[in-house]
Motif scaffolding. Structure first.
Motif, PDB file in Angstrom:
ATOM      1  N   PHE A 120      -3.883   4.912  -5.749  1.00  0.00           N
ATOM      2  CA  PHE A 120      -4.145   4.632  -4.337  1.00  0.00           C
ATOM      3  C   PHE A 120      -5.168   5.599  -3.746  1.00  0.00           C
ATOM      4  O   PHE A 120      -5.843   5.287  -2.766  1.00  0.00           O
ATOM      5  N   ALA A 121      -5.291   6.784  -4.360  1.00  0.00           N
ATOM      6  CA  ALA A 121      -6.240   7.793  -3.862  1.00  0.00           C
ATOM      7  C   ALA A 121      -7.691   7.394  -4.101  1.00  0.00           C
ATOM      8  O   ALA A 121      -8.597   7.997  -3.519  1.00  0.00           O
ATOM      9  N   GLU A 122      -7.937   6.399  -4.947  1.00  0.00           N
ATOM     10  CA  GLU A 122      -9.314   5.957  -5.171  1.00  0.00           C
ATOM     11  C   GLU A 122      -9.981   5.537  -3.866  1.00  0.00           C
ATOM     12  O   GLU A 122     -11.176   5.729  -3.682  1.00  0.00           O
ATOM     13  N   ALA A 123      -9.207   4.961  -2.965  1.00  0.00           N
ATOM     14  CA  ALA A 123      -9.754   4.543  -1.671  1.00  0.00           C
ATOM     15  C   ALA A 123      -9.704   5.690  -0.667  1.00  0.00           C
ATOM     16  O   ALA A 123     -10.655   5.898   0.097  1.00  0.00           O
ATOM     17  N   ASP A 124      -8.593   6.428  -0.684  1.00  0.00           N
ATOM     18  CA  ASP A 124      -8.427   7.548   0.252  1.00  0.00           C
ATOM     19  C   ASP A 124      -7.212   8.348  -0.202  1.00  0.00           C
ATOM     20  O   ASP A 124      -6.150   7.761  -0.454  1.00  0.00           O
ATOM     21  N   ASN A 130       0.825   8.760   1.147  1.00  0.00           N
ATOM     22  CA  ASN A 130       1.729   7.805   1.799  1.00  0.00           C
ATOM     23  C   ASN A 130       2.734   7.237   0.800  1.00  0.00           C
ATOM     24  O   ASN A 130       3.924   7.106   1.103  1.00  0.00           O
ATOM     25  N   ALA A 131       2.247   6.873  -0.389  1.00  0.00           N
ATOM     26  CA  ALA A 131       3.121   6.296  -1.410  1.00  0.00           C
ATOM     27  C   ALA A 131       4.161   7.311  -1.861  1.00  0.00           C
ATOM     28  O   ALA A 131       5.342   6.982  -2.046  1.00  0.00           O
ATOM     29  N   ARG A 132       3.721   8.551  -2.053  1.00  0.00           N
ATOM     30  CA  ARG A 132       4.654   9.599  -2.472  1.00  0.00           C
ATOM     31  C   ARG A 132       5.735   9.822  -1.423  1.00  0.00           C
ATOM     32  O   ARG A 132       6.929   9.896  -1.742  1.00  0.00           O
ATOM     33  N   LYS A 133       5.316   9.908  -0.177  1.00  0.00           N
ATOM     34  CA  LYS A 133       6.277  10.165   0.901  1.00  0.00           C
ATOM     35  C   LYS A 133       7.214   8.974   1.107  1.00  0.00           C
ATOM     36  O   LYS A 133       8.387   9.175   1.438  1.00  0.00           O
ATOM     37  N   VAL A 265       0.777  -1.788  11.853  1.00  0.00           N
ATOM     38  CA  VAL A 265       1.281  -0.972  10.747  1.00  0.00           C
ATOM     39  C   VAL A 265       0.645   0.407  10.858  1.00  0.00           C
ATOM     40  O   VAL A 265      -0.584   0.537  10.753  1.00  0.00           O
ATOM     41  N   PRO A 266       1.413   1.473  11.092  1.00  0.00           N
ATOM     42  CA  PRO A 266       0.828   2.812  11.193  1.00  0.00           C
ATOM     43  C   PRO A 266       0.232   3.258   9.864  1.00  0.00           C
ATOM     44  O   PRO A 266       0.688   2.850   8.797  1.00  0.00           O
ATOM     45  N   TRP A 267      -0.803   4.073   9.929  1.00  0.00           N
ATOM     46  CA  TRP A 267      -1.507   4.488   8.710  1.00  0.00           C
ATOM     47  C   TRP A 267      -0.571   5.102   7.678  1.00  0.00           C
ATOM     48  O   TRP A 267      -0.762   4.922   6.467  1.00  0.00           O
ATOM     49  N   GLU A 268       0.449   5.843   8.127  1.00  0.00           N
ATOM     50  CA  GLU A 268       1.325   6.507   7.150  1.00  0.00           C
ATOM     51  C   GLU A 268       2.167   5.530   6.346  1.00  0.00           C
ATOM     52  O   GLU A 268       2.771   5.917   5.344  1.00  0.00           O
ATOM     53  N   ARG A 269       2.175   4.244   6.738  1.00  0.00           N
ATOM     54  CA  ARG A 269       2.913   3.225   5.987  1.00  0.00           C
ATOM     55  C   ARG A 269       1.975   2.321   5.175  1.00  0.00           C
ATOM     56  O   ARG A 269       2.421   1.334   4.616  1.00  0.00           O
ATOM     57  N   VAL A 270       0.701   2.650   5.116  1.00  0.00           N
ATOM     58  CA  VAL A 270      -0.275   1.830   4.391  1.00  0.00           C
ATOM     59  C   VAL A 270      -0.580   2.469   3.039  1.00  0.00           C
ATOM     60  O   VAL A 270      -0.803   3.676   2.941  1.00  0.00           O
ATOM     61  N   PHE A 271      -0.599   1.645   1.976  1.00  0.00           N
ATOM     62  CA  PHE A 271      -0.900   2.121   0.623  1.00  0.00           C
ATOM     63  C   PHE A 271      -2.231   1.565   0.106  1.00  0.00           C
ATOM     64  O   PHE A 271      -2.929   2.222  -0.657  1.00  0.00           O
ATOM     65  N   VAL A 272      -2.539   0.349   0.486  1.00  0.00           N
ATOM     66  CA  VAL A 272      -3.815  -0.281   0.118  1.00  0.00           C
ATOM     67  C   VAL A 272      -4.309  -1.029   1.348  1.00  0.00           C
ATOM     68  O   VAL A 272      -3.541  -1.741   2.001  1.00  0.00           O
ATOM     69  N   CYS A 273      -5.594  -0.886   1.631  1.00  0.00           N
ATOM     70  CA  CYS A 273      -6.154  -1.557   2.804  1.00  0.00           C
ATOM     71  C   CYS A 273      -7.524  -2.130   2.454  1.00  0.00           C
ATOM     72  O   CYS A 273      -8.521  -1.399   2.397  1.00  0.00           O
TER      73      CYS A 273
END
Length: 493
Positions: A120-124, A130-133, A265-273
């Protein structure tokens, strides 16, 4: 908080007030609705079981020290994989494997994406964090999840961006500094509205291209988020008693259309956009599909054992267990069961640490099992139907037995070799509910399409089968040696 009890699961649902529609009406309280209360009680029993068997169902959180569900465990050894499987199967035993979306299925996905978050970090880098948390949040709060993967069936011959109404499917509407706005429809959320949250991920059965980036989304939000609606199909829990509908009355999970009406959807709940490449690779590169398949095969072993147990009980009840063709049918279920066990044993004992430090089962074995089971399960239920024959058509209800004018008549008239009439009908009602009722028919359809179109899955399995070239080379080598031998013999002549 750690692992929750059944009472806490029910209380959360009451407080959440999820926006679910059933039979054309908005459900005010899912925990008391006749079409939902049976499965909610069964789900509550799963959470209570964690505390009844803590040595199998709970482990100490690596971050808080609280007792959390074993089905969230990131395995670091083969022993961990086996421990997690034992917890999965303990839950499956409560329903005979008839509850396909028990919480452990998505617990496995959340775990995998949470610990294998580098993709997921490839994009940001934010998306990886977010995924870890989210994994930690779900584990520490014992979050129950539904999920939705696929777009509406409008025109399957076209990509989403080519549809005549390209906005009908869930898509990205807006990005802002707080998060994203999404709108559209998704299918097919099993247990939609009776869980805490929804996990939105793309299906990778049909790959998306760059033009489908607006539809390439992954996020998780509470089920009571404003603008989120669950529109459930007809309930197959007809508010009957456990005698008449022993499965449907307790394990009818429901399947829902999900409507997102400009949902925030708040950014902290997004994994891919808006990244089709990451969406296409998520399940495989995080090994989520491996850990989810491990849960499915573990559950399907319990389900096959249950089908076999019902078949054997029917044979014994009406004295057909000595017939040749009956034994052959029983053998077919037994061979299926032992085949699944062998696949699972290989998957667990050939497990290896992946690059994320997670002990990961052998996917080749799991892939074979998950591709095979949808093809064989309809045959297993057919065997039960054939064994039951007319006995599955003439099955009175509990009310019939309680009627003083006819109760004793059917109790005597429907007795079996080893069972009285009431008990024999009870067994045959179970077989009927497993195979012929609305609940049973949905089970066959559900298993057939569990991971997608079985034909497409078979094509993918064929294309990715690693031994093809080796096996062809063996044939070429064999023929070459045969030709050489024939030439030498010819020369000698």
């Amino acid at each position: 908080m750690g692992a929750k009890t059944g009472a806490q699961y029910i209380e959360r649902l009451k407080k959440a007030g999820n926006n679910i529609y059933l039979h054309g009406e908005r459900v005010e309280d899912v925990t008391t609705h006749p079409g939902l209360q049976g499965v909610i009680k069964s789900m509550a029993n799963l959470y209570d079981l964690q505390f009844q068997k803590p040595e199998k169902m709970l482990y100490k959180s690596p971050t808080t020290g609280e007792q959390v569900g074993t089905t969230f465990l990131q395995p670091k050894s083969i022993e961990d994989i086996i421990a997690r499987r034992q917890a999965i199967q303990e839950w499956a035993l409560t329903s005979g494997g008839m509850m396909g979306r028990s919480p452990d299925y998505l617990n496995a996905e959340v775990m995998a994406m949470g610990v294998s978050n580098g993709l997921f970090a490839e994009a940001d880098p934010m998306f990886a964090e977010n995924a870890r948390k989210y994994y930690e949040f779900a584990r520490e709060n014992d979050i129950s999840l539904t999920h939705t993967l696929i777009h509406p069936q409008v025109n399957r011959a076209k990509a989403q961006h080519e549809q005549k109404d390209a906005n009908v499917a869930l898509h990205l509407v807006e990005k802002n500094k707080e998060g994203i706005i999404v709108d559209g429809i998704r299918l097919l959320a099993t247990q939609g509205g009776i869980t805490d949250e929804i996990l939105v991920f793309p299906s990778t059965v049909k790959k998306a291209g760059e033009l489908d980036d607006p539809y390439s989304l992954a996020f998780a939000i509470p089920n009571n988020t404003p603008g989120l609606k669950f529109i459930s199909r007809e309930s197959f829990d007809y508010n009957k008693n456990d005698y008449d509908h022993p499965l449907g009355s307790r394990f009818e999970e429901g399947d829902a259309i999900v409507s997102f009406e400009n949902v925030f959807v708040p950014w902290e709940r997004v994994f891919v956009c808006g990244n089709s490449s990451i969406c296409n690779r998520t399940f495989r590169e995080t090994n989520a599909v491996v850990h989810m398949s491990h849960q499915v095969v573990s559950k399907n072993i319990i389900k096959t054992e249950f089908v076999l147990g019902v078949a054997l009980s029917m044979m014994d009840a009406i004295g057909i267990d000595g017939f040749q063709h009956v034994k052959d049918k029983g053998t077919e279920i037994m061979l299926t069961l032992e085949g699944l066990k062998s696949h699972l044993y290989r998957a667990e004992h050939n497990a290896k640490l992946d690059k994320w430090g997670t002990m990961t089962p052998d996917f080749e074995a799991l892939d074979a099992a998950r591709t095979w089971f949808p093809r064989i399960y309809p045959k297993l239920t057919e065997i039960v139907r054939v064994l039951g024959a007319s006995g599955l058509m003439g099955i009175p209800t509990q009310a019939d037995f309680e009627n003083p004018e006819i109760g004793q008549l059917i109790h005597r008239g429907l007795q079996g070799k080893n069972l009285e009439g009431y008990e024999r009908v009870q067994l045959f009602r179970l077989a009927w509910d497993m195979t012929m009722s609305a609940f049973g028919s949905r089970q066959s359809h559900y298993e057939y399409y569990f991971f997608g179109d079985p034909i497409r899955m078979g094509m993918s399995y064929f294309d990715n089968y690693e031994a093809k070239d080796l096996l062809k080379e063996r044939v070429t080598d064999f023929l070459g040696k045969s030709a050489s031998s024939a030439t030498n013999n010819f020369i000698k002549i």
